[in-house]
Design an enzyme around this catalytic site. Structure first.
Site, PDB file in Angstrom:
ATOM      1  N   ASP A 141     -51.825 -26.982-103.398  1.00  0.00           N
ATOM      2  CA  ASP A 141     -51.664 -26.324-104.476  1.00  0.00           C
ATOM      3  C   ASP A 141     -52.518 -27.055-105.400  1.00  0.00           C
ATOM      4  OD1 ASP A 141     -50.353 -24.923-106.307  1.00  0.00           O
ATOM      5  OD2 ASP A 141     -48.687 -26.445-106.477  1.00  0.00           O
ATOM      6  N   HIS A 213     -48.659 -14.498-102.900  1.00  0.00           N
ATOM      7  CA  HIS A 213     -48.464 -15.243-104.123  1.00  0.00           C
ATOM      8  C   HIS A 213     -49.822 -15.184-105.160  1.00  0.00           C
ATOM      9  CE1 HIS A 213     -46.942 -18.280-107.058  1.00  0.00           C
ATOM     10  NE2 HIS A 213     -48.080 -19.016-106.665  1.00  0.00           N
TER      11      HIS A 213
HETATM   12  C1  HEM Z   1     -42.372 -22.221-105.043  1.00  0.00           C
HETATM   13  C2  HEM Z   1     -43.172 -22.029-106.071  1.00  0.00           C
HETATM   14  C3  HEM Z   1     -44.518 -22.045-106.153  1.00  0.00           C
HETATM   15  C4  HEM Z   1     -45.388 -22.546-105.154  1.00  0.00           C
HETATM   16  C5  HEM Z   1     -45.007 -23.115-103.645  1.00  0.00           C
HETATM   17  C6  HEM Z   1     -46.641 -22.152-105.388  1.00  0.00           C
HETATM   18  C7  HEM Z   1     -47.922 -22.538-104.598  1.00  0.00           C
HETATM   19  C8  HEM Z   1     -49.118 -21.862-104.923  1.00  0.00           C
HETATM   20  C9  HEM Z   1     -50.331 -22.142-104.092  1.00  0.00           C
HETATM   21  C10 HEM Z   1     -50.337 -22.937-102.577  1.00  0.00           C
HETATM   22  C11 HEM Z   1     -51.129 -21.743-104.611  1.00  0.00           C
HETATM   23  C12 HEM Z   1     -52.746 -21.537-103.957  1.00  0.00           C
HETATM   24  C13 HEM Z   1     -53.831 -22.769-104.399  1.00  0.00           C
HETATM   25  C14 HEM Z   1     -54.068 -22.695-105.716  1.00  0.00           C
HETATM   26  O1  HEM Z   1     -54.841 -22.225-106.277  1.00  0.00           O
HETATM   27  O2  HEM Z   1     -53.397 -23.632-106.322  1.00  0.00           O
HETATM   28  C15 HEM Z   1     -51.010 -21.063-106.015  1.00  0.00           C
HETATM   29  C16 HEM Z   1     -51.811 -20.469-106.788  1.00  0.00           C
HETATM   30  C17 HEM Z   1     -51.328 -20.122-108.186  1.00  0.00           C
HETATM   31  N1  HEM Z   1     -49.903 -20.279-108.550  1.00  0.00           N
HETATM   32 FE1  HEM Z   1     -48.325 -21.054-107.597  1.00  0.00          FE
HETATM   33  N2  HEM Z   1     -46.763 -21.610-106.718  1.00  0.00           N
HETATM   34  C18 HEM Z   1     -45.470 -21.353-106.935  1.00  0.00           C
HETATM   35  C19 HEM Z   1     -45.073 -20.898-108.148  1.00  0.00           C
HETATM   36  C20 HEM Z   1     -45.735 -20.229-109.164  1.00  0.00           C
HETATM   37  C21 HEM Z   1     -45.355 -19.808-110.479  1.00  0.00           C
HETATM   38  C22 HEM Z   1     -44.087 -19.878-110.906  1.00  0.00           C
HETATM   39  C23 HEM Z   1     -46.659 -19.631-111.209  1.00  0.00           C
HETATM   40  C24 HEM Z   1     -46.695 -19.074-112.686  1.00  0.00           C
HETATM   41  C25 HEM Z   1     -45.581 -19.065-113.484  1.00  0.00           C
HETATM   42  C26 HEM Z   1     -47.539 -20.003-110.671  1.00  0.00           C
HETATM   43  C27 HEM Z   1     -48.937 -19.721-110.819  1.00  0.00           C
HETATM   44  C28 HEM Z   1     -50.002 -19.616-109.865  1.00  0.00           C
HETATM   45  C29 HEM Z   1     -51.372 -19.571-110.282  1.00  0.00           C
HETATM   46  C30 HEM Z   1     -51.795 -18.883-111.486  1.00  0.00           C
HETATM   47  C31 HEM Z   1     -52.223 -19.646-109.132  1.00  0.00           C
HETATM   48  C32 HEM Z   1     -53.544 -19.474-108.906  1.00  0.00           C
HETATM   49  C33 HEM Z   1     -53.968 -17.951-108.384  1.00  0.00           C
HETATM   50  C34 HEM Z   1     -55.374 -17.581-108.391  1.00  0.00           C
HETATM   51  O3  HEM Z   1     -55.967 -17.620-107.360  1.00  0.00           O
HETATM   52  O4  HEM Z   1     -55.885 -16.970-109.553  1.00  0.00           O
HETATM   53  N3  HEM Z   1     -47.416 -20.276-109.190  1.00  0.00           N
HETATM   54  N4  HEM Z   1     -49.633 -21.481-106.170  1.00  0.00           N
END
Ligand code: HEM
Length: 303
Positions: A141, A213
């Protein structure tokens, strides 16, 4: 630019502790100000650990004139397929992070006792870095987080605007259904997240689903430019309940709303995030983490 709270950007700490408080209704602003001043002294004296303070919108309006135009509370989201993001808006959020559980716990205890009589502890999450910065689903993440050189401009309100140097904050405790997620094979898990599990490499465009996601979380403006946030989420948990404490910082609060709308299927394309089948938020608040100068003023004005 006014000075953002340093702890927002301090990396490399493995123990994080989030405290959320409700201010007691009858408490005079002067007492809250005195508590903020004492907290600030704690921040300065905290040595190796970091302390970041954020205020709910009503409390911040009562303490300062340096108020961003778009300050607001977290509103419950009712999304597609019965998915709900609840609002549990509180008044004060304190994020302590450091290298050792002992120092961080001491600080969390000290902050709570400074606030005794002024504010009541409403929620607490103790978080940790899991292996190489993985969520408990096993995926890395933070890969697409803005690099340190860009993080301040993504996270903080620009110079000259009300609340400059401060950040809008989202804090949500997400509880995972890991039994369900672990039933998927790795290839299918990768389609849920939208990245390779082993190394977080991007999936080829041809196979990246629109409901992955990363597809849903990427927010673009009308000209196709990214509207990023700066994330500092970490896992929490024990053998019975596990999940992610999601923390994001942004110069504009609306970026959070936009991302959540895309995740919950309330944006114009009506698609929703498949990750919602495997994780559910049980809390949700927006806070404002003011710059250091505004924090000191708020404390001094109220003494
Ligand atoms: C259970 C809740 C969540 C999990 C397990 C999770 C996990 C992840 C993972 C594994 C990635 C891909 C690696 C990275 O770029 O960091 C990611 C990307 C991202 N997440 Fe989450 N996330 C969660 C909730 C959220 C929420 C609530 C938001 C926004 C309000 C969010 C915003 C983002 C953004 C902006 C990215 C990057 C997207 C891109 O590639 O441009 N995430 N998240």
């Amino acid at each position: 630019m006014p000075t953002p709270q340093a702890g927002i950007f301090a990396l490399g700490t493995r123990t994080h502790h989030h405290l959320e408080f409700d201010v007691n209704g009858s408490v005079r602003p002067a007492l809250i100000g005195a508590a903020v001043a004492a907290l600030n002294e704690q921040i300065v004296g905290s040595g190796g650990s970091n302390v970041v303070v954020g205020f709910g919108p009503d409390l911040w309006r009562g303490l300062s004139d340096s108020v961003p135009a778009d300050l607001g509370s977290f509103a419950e989201i009712t999304g597609c397929d019965g998915h709900i993001a609840p609002s549990t808006q509180h008044d004060l959020w304190i994020w302590i992070h450091g290298t050792g559980v002992d120092d961080v716990l001491d600080l969390a205890t000290a902050a709570t006792s400074i606030l005794e009589g002024v504010a009541t502890l409403a929620a607490e999450s103790r978080c940790f870095v899991y292996h190489d910065s993985r969520d408990l689903t096993g995926f890395i993440d933070g890969t697409e987080n803005p690099p340190p050189t860009a993080a301040v401009s993504v996270a903080c309100i620009a110079d000259g605007a009300p609340g400059a140097g401060g950040s809008h904050v989202i804090a949500q405790r997400w509880v995972h259904d890991l039994a369900a997620f672990d039933e998927l094979n790795v290839a299918d898990q990768e389609l849920v997240i939208g990245r390779r599990k082993v190394d977080s490499a991007a999936l080829p465009k041809e196979i990246l689903p629109t409901d992955a996601h990363v597809s849903r979380a990427e927010l673009l403006d009308e000209d196709g430019h990214e509207r990023p946030i700066y994330r500092r989420s970490l896992p929490f948990g024990d053998v019975t309940e596990r999940g992610l404490f999601f923390v994001g910082f942004s110069a504009e609060r609306d970026r959070f709303n936009g991302m959540l709308a895309q995740m919950y299927g309330t944006a114009s394309d009506g698609l929703r995030d498949r990750l919602l089948d495997f994780s559910t938020p049980v809390t949700g608040s927006y806070y404002f983490a003011p710059c250091v100068e505004d924090l000191l003023d708020a404390a001094a004005d109220q003494r």
